[in-house]
Design a protein around this motif. Structure first.
Motif, PDB file in Angstrom:
ATOM      1  N   ARG A   1       0.840  -1.201   0.000  1.00  0.00           N
ATOM      2  CA  ARG A   1       0.000   0.000   0.000  1.00  0.00           C
ATOM      3  C   ARG A   1       0.873   1.249   0.000  1.00  0.00           C
ATOM      4  N   LEU A   2       0.492   2.229  -0.810  1.00  0.00           N
ATOM      5  CA  LEU A   2       1.176   3.514  -0.855  1.00  0.00           C
ATOM      6  C   LEU A   2       0.924   4.264   0.454  1.00  0.00           C
TER       7      LEU A   2
ATOM      8  N   GLY B   1      -8.960   9.213  -9.528  1.00  0.00           N
ATOM      9  CA  GLY B   1      -9.639   8.257  -8.650  1.00  0.00           C
ATOM     10  C   GLY B   1      -8.845   8.065  -7.376  1.00  0.00           C
ATOM     11  N   ASN B   2      -8.838   6.840  -6.867  1.00  0.00           N
ATOM     12  CA  ASN B   2      -8.040   6.551  -5.673  1.00  0.00           C
ATOM     13  C   ASN B   2      -6.900   5.592  -6.000  1.00  0.00           C
ATOM     14  N   TYR B   3      -6.560   5.499  -7.286  1.00  0.00           N
ATOM     15  CA  TYR B   3      -5.554   4.516  -7.672  1.00  0.00           C
ATOM     16  C   TYR B   3      -4.288   5.105  -8.280  1.00  0.00           C
TER      17      TYR B   3
ATOM     18  N   THR C   1      -0.792  12.526 -20.847  1.00  0.00           N
ATOM     19  CA  THR C   1      -1.783  11.458 -21.003  1.00  0.00           C
ATOM     20  C   THR C   1      -1.468  10.208 -20.177  1.00  0.00           C
ATOM     21  N   GLY C   2      -0.351  10.203 -19.492  1.00  0.00           N
ATOM     22  CA  GLY C   2       0.003   9.029 -18.694  1.00  0.00           C
ATOM     23  C   GLY C   2      -0.625   9.043 -17.325  1.00  0.00           C
ATOM     24  N   ILE C   3      -1.331   7.976 -16.992  1.00  0.00           N
ATOM     25  CA  ILE C   3      -1.874   7.807 -15.646  1.00  0.00           C
ATOM     26  C   ILE C   3      -1.011   6.752 -14.954  1.00  0.00           C
TER      27      ILE C   3
ATOM     28  N   ASP D   1       0.695   1.217  -7.836  1.00  0.00           N
ATOM     29  CA  ASP D   1       1.541   0.020  -7.935  1.00  0.00           C
ATOM     30  C   ASP D   1       2.561   0.119  -9.065  1.00  0.00           C
ATOM     31  N   TYR D   2       2.288   0.945 -10.076  1.00  0.00           N
ATOM     32  CA  TYR D   2       3.270   1.151 -11.144  1.00  0.00           C
ATOM     33  C   TYR D   2       4.472   1.927 -10.587  1.00  0.00           C
ATOM     34  N   PHE D   3       4.231   2.879  -9.672  1.00  0.00           N
ATOM     35  CA  PHE D   3       5.342   3.573  -9.017  1.00  0.00           C
ATOM     36  C   PHE D   3       6.228   2.565  -8.278  1.00  0.00           C
ATOM     37  N   TYR D   4       5.600   1.588  -7.636  1.00  0.00           N
ATOM     38  CA  TYR D   4       6.366   0.561  -6.926  1.00  0.00           C
ATOM     39  C   TYR D   4       7.216  -0.245  -7.910  1.00  0.00           C
ATOM     40  N   HIS D   5       6.627  -0.630  -9.020  1.00  0.00           N
ATOM     41  CA  HIS D   5       7.355  -1.352 -10.071  1.00  0.00           C
ATOM     42  C   HIS D   5       8.536  -0.519 -10.563  1.00  0.00           C
ATOM     43  N   LEU D   6       8.293   0.764 -10.864  1.00  0.00           N
ATOM     44  CA  LEU D   6       9.362   1.631 -11.364  1.00  0.00           C
ATOM     45  C   LEU D   6      10.481   1.765 -10.334  1.00  0.00           C
ATOM     46  N   GLY D   7      10.103   2.008  -9.083  1.00  0.00           N
ATOM     47  CA  GLY D   7      11.110   2.170  -8.039  1.00  0.00           C
ATOM     48  C   GLY D   7      11.910   0.909  -7.797  1.00  0.00           C
TER      49      GLY D   7
END
Length: 136
Positions: A19-20, A83-85, A97-99, A103-109
């Motif tokens: 969880r963020l 939203g909340n995601y 245009t990128g959302i 969890d994508y931030f977690y993947h990137l990090g």
């Protein structure tokens, strides 16, 4: 377009990210994100821009590879909640245009070193640079 966003979300939720717990925009340079497992990632603007989950008209496709060059000095203008995601990041090269789901931030990090190394390798392979082209 909505189907693509749903598919991207489905792919990213497969990461099983914690969880963020923290999101901080340090415009124009970076975003800092923290997660419940104690992970904290500082993600620079260029890194976020070249790893945008959006389909972008400014992308050159070379041999099936997504190649975005000349973004070394790109900056982040804003981050708008979606939203909340996740958030939509607006860059000073007008890409917006990128959302980015949490969890994508977690993947990137978690994969920052490898992703950046591969990005530089692809640029070199195609004779491109992280630096923007010189103005005439």
């Amino acid at each position: 377009m909505l189907a693509i966003e749903r598919a991207i979300r489905r792919i990213h939720t497969a990461v099983d990210a914690p969880r963020l717990t923290r999101f901080a925009l340090h415009a124009p340079k970076c975003v800092e994100v923290g997660f419940a497992d104690g992970s904290v990632f500082n993600l620079p603007a260029e890194f976020l821009r070249v790893n945008s989950p959006a389909v972008d008209g400014k992308i050159r496709s070379m041999g099936g590879e997504k190649v975005i060059s000349g973004r070394r000095h790109v900056g982040i203008m804003s981050a708008e909640p979606v939203g909340n995601y996740g958030v939509r990041i607006v860059f000073d090269d007008l890409h917006k245009t990128g959302i980015y789901p949490w969890d994508y931030f977690y993947h990137l990090g978690s994969n920052k070193f490898t992703l950046m190394k591969n990005y530089i390798k692809i640029l070199k392979k195609h004779g491109l640079s992280r630096d923007p082209p010189r103005r005439k």
